[in-house]
Design a protein around this motif. Structure first.
Motif, short mmCIF file in Angstrom:
data_model
loop_
_atom_site.label_atom_id
_atom_site.label_comp_id
_atom_site.label_asym_id
_atom_site.label_seq_id
_atom_site.Cartn_x
_atom_site.Cartn_y
_atom_site.Cartn_z
N LYS A 150 0.83 -1.20 0.00
CA LYS A 150 0.00 0.00 0.00
C LYS A 150 0.87 1.26 0.00
N ILE A 151 1.93 1.26 0.82
CA ILE A 151 2.82 2.42 0.87
C ILE A 151 3.59 2.57 -0.43
N ARG A 152 4.05 1.45 -0.99
CA ARG A 152 4.77 1.51 -2.26
C ARG A 152 3.90 2.12 -3.36
N ARG A 153 2.64 1.74 -3.41
CA ARG A 153 1.75 2.30 -4.43
C ARG A 153 1.54 3.80 -4.23
N ALA A 154 1.66 4.26 -3.00
CA ALA A 154 1.47 5.68 -2.72
C ALA A 154 2.74 6.48 -2.92
N ILE A 155 3.89 5.94 -2.55
CA ILE A 155 5.13 6.72 -2.52
C ILE A 155 5.86 6.73 -3.86
N PHE A 156 5.79 5.64 -4.62
CA PHE A 156 6.55 5.58 -5.86
C PHE A 156 6.11 6.64 -6.88
N PRO A 157 4.80 6.84 -7.11
CA PRO A 157 4.41 7.90 -8.06
C PRO A 157 4.80 9.30 -7.60
N LEU A 158 5.01 9.49 -6.30
CA LEU A 158 5.38 10.82 -5.81
C LEU A 158 6.73 11.28 -6.36
N ARG A 159 7.62 10.34 -6.61
CA ARG A 159 8.91 10.71 -7.18
C ARG A 159 8.72 11.38 -8.54
N GLU A 160 7.84 10.80 -9.35
CA GLU A 160 7.55 11.37 -10.66
C GLU A 160 6.87 12.73 -10.51
N ILE A 161 5.96 12.84 -9.53
CA ILE A 161 5.25 14.11 -9.33
C ILE A 161 6.21 15.24 -8.99
N ILE A 162 7.10 14.99 -8.02
CA ILE A 162 8.04 16.04 -7.61
C ILE A 162 9.01 16.35 -8.74
N VAL A 174 11.80 17.72 -0.39
CA VAL A 174 10.75 16.72 -0.31
C VAL A 174 11.14 15.49 -1.14
N TYR A 175 11.73 15.73 -2.30
CA TYR A 175 12.15 14.61 -3.15
C TYR A 175 13.16 13.73 -2.42
N ASP A 176 14.10 14.35 -1.71
CA ASP A 176 15.07 13.57 -0.93
C ASP A 176 14.38 12.72 0.13
N HIS A 177 13.37 13.29 0.77
CA HIS A 177 12.62 12.54 1.78
C HIS A 177 11.89 11.35 1.14
N ILE A 178 11.32 11.59 -0.04
CA ILE A 178 10.60 10.51 -0.73
C ILE A 178 11.55 9.39 -1.09
N ILE A 179 12.74 9.74 -1.57
CA ILE A 179 13.74 8.72 -1.91
C ILE A 179 14.12 7.91 -0.67
N GLN A 180 14.30 8.60 0.46
CA GLN A 180 14.66 7.92 1.69
C GLN A 180 13.55 6.97 2.14
N VAL A 181 12.31 7.44 2.10
CA VAL A 181 11.18 6.57 2.47
C VAL A 181 11.08 5.39 1.52
N SER A 182 11.27 5.67 0.23
CA SER A 182 11.18 4.61 -0.77
C SER A 182 12.25 3.54 -0.54
N ASP A 183 13.47 3.98 -0.25
CA ASP A 183 14.55 3.02 0.02
C ASP A 183 14.25 2.19 1.27
N ARG A 222 10.54 -4.36 2.77
CA ARG A 222 9.91 -5.38 1.93
C ARG A 222 10.77 -6.65 1.91
N GLU A 223 12.09 -6.47 1.75
CA GLU A 223 12.98 -7.62 1.76
C GLU A 223 13.00 -8.29 3.14
N MET A 224 12.95 -7.47 4.19
CA MET A 224 12.96 -8.02 5.54
C MET A 224 11.69 -8.84 5.81
N ILE A 225 10.56 -8.35 5.31
CA ILE A 225 9.30 -9.07 5.52
C ILE A 225 9.30 -10.40 4.78
N TRP A 226 9.83 -10.40 3.55
CA TRP A 226 9.97 -11.67 2.83
C TRP A 226 10.90 -12.60 3.60
N GLY A 227 11.96 -12.01 4.20
CA GLY A 227 12.85 -12.81 5.02
C GLY A 227 12.15 -13.38 6.24
#
Length: 359
Positions: A228-240, A262-271, A277-282
């Motif tokens: 849910k967060i990925r679907r919300a945050i990833f398009p924000l990079r394009e918007i900014i 704001v773009y830097d914050h979005i990148i940090q949240v996205s990373d 996501r990898e940790m949850i799969w783990g």
């Protein structure tokens, strides 16, 4: 973490195939939401905060020399939104996107205004992520924000406007747009912090060997939250990015530096979300491995028990045969001898398994 029941969610699409483009059809589920309209009209010296009784009262602020923020809650009130759109000369497709709560985050640039859609997220009291669509419209001297329901993440911004804290009162509506987006992005940090705590708790439970059904459901819930967060945050990079490249006269070049932050914050949240996501799969792999190991332990114990009883069963089977000429059957201490042999075999096999570290 408490076990929660999850209902299957399906998008509530009410728009029918073949409907006229630009038709306003509310697609959300909060159809009984009360209409709430508030305004902040301010400049560097004064601020007027007011709750409006109807949408027509907002029209007086369009031609003011100050910065006006009009916040509308209640997307189910189609008539009010349509009236607001006509007064501010908004495109019918913009109004359609506003009431379509399943809209993907987007950026549209028009001659007289900029239209942005993004997702506002926060945890409620039950630690479930609440996702709500927020539409932002930047005009020459105003910003319109339209939300589905009351309750948002802008309280700190409202207080800054009231108390004239920071730069908000001395800058234009483009900075107000930045502040609204920044408030939404900042709450993504609160979400990922809470999510990080949940992941740590699940890791501790798994390391302790707990494999209750609740853990599996909690892992699945975290996977849904991450998506849910990925679907919300990833398009924000394009918007900014599009805001940064925009040549609109509505955005001052000095404000672009804030959007870059704001773009830097979005990148940090996205990373961070990618890492989680990898940790949850783990965690899921760890959970399945723990279940498998416990099953292997059970199978090992059962195998050892079966192996011990193989020679004992053989001895009992030999002396359980109905033949007359079995010499040991007439031996005075034959019964005790067989028991002694079986006990010695049991002890010897247990000793052997211990030396091999199978037990």
């Amino acid at each position: 973490m408490a076990k929660r029941k999850h209902k299957k969610r399906t998008q509530n699409y009410k728009k029918q195939v073949g409907q006229i483009p630009g038709a306003l059809v509310y697609t959300g589920k909060k159809e009984t939401q009360k209409l709430f309209i508030e305004t902040f009209d301010y400049n560097i010296d004064t601020v007027i905060e007011k709750e409006l009784l109807n949408i027509e009262e907002a029209f007086q602020f369009k031609s003011s020399n100050s910065v006006t923020w009009i916040n509308l809650n209640g997307l189910n009130h189609i008539d009010a939104i349509e009236t607001l759109g006509k007064h501010y000369d908004l495109h019918p497709l913009v109004l359609e996107d506003i009431v379509n709560t399943g809209q993907r985050p987007k950026f549209d640039e028009y001659d007289d205004y900029i239209f942005i859609v993004l997702k506002m997220m926060y945890y409620d009291e039950s630690e479930t992520i609440v996702s709500e669509q927020v539409s932002l419209i930047l005009g020459e001297n105003y910003v319109l924000s339209l939300q589905e329901a009351e309750g948002d993440v802008f309280d700190a911004l409202r207080e800054r406007i009231r108390q004239s804290k920071g730069r908000i009162r001395g800058l234009g509506p483009d900075y107000l747009l930045y502040a609204l987006i920044d408030s939404i992005v900042d709450h993504y940090y609160a979400i990922i912090e809470t999510m990080g705590n949940k992941i740590e708790d699940l890791e501790d439970n798994l390391f302790e060997g707990l494999t209750k059904e609740e853990i599996s459901s909690d892992i699945q819930e975290l996977k849904r939250e991450v998506l849910k967060i990925r679907r919300a945050i990833f398009p924000l990079r394009e918007i900014i990015n599009r805001v940064d490249k925009s040549e609109s006269k509505l955005i001052d070049s000095k404000t672009l530096h804030y959007f870059a932050d704001v773009y830097d914050h979005i990148i940090q949240v996205s990373d961070t979300i990618d890492i989680y996501r990898e940790m949850i799969w783990g965690l899921m792999d760890m959970y399945m491995t723990t279940i498998s190991n416990r099953m292997n332990e059970v199978m090992k114990v059962l195998t050892i028990i079966a192996t011990i009883f193989i020679p004992l069963t053989f001895i009992a089977g030999v002396y359980g045969m109905n033949f007359d000429n079995i010499p040991e059957l007439h031996y005075k201490y034959g019964y005790h001898t067989v028991w002694l042999v079986m006990i010695l075999i049991f002890i010897g096999m247990m000793y052997y398994f211990k030396r091999k570290k199978w037990l």
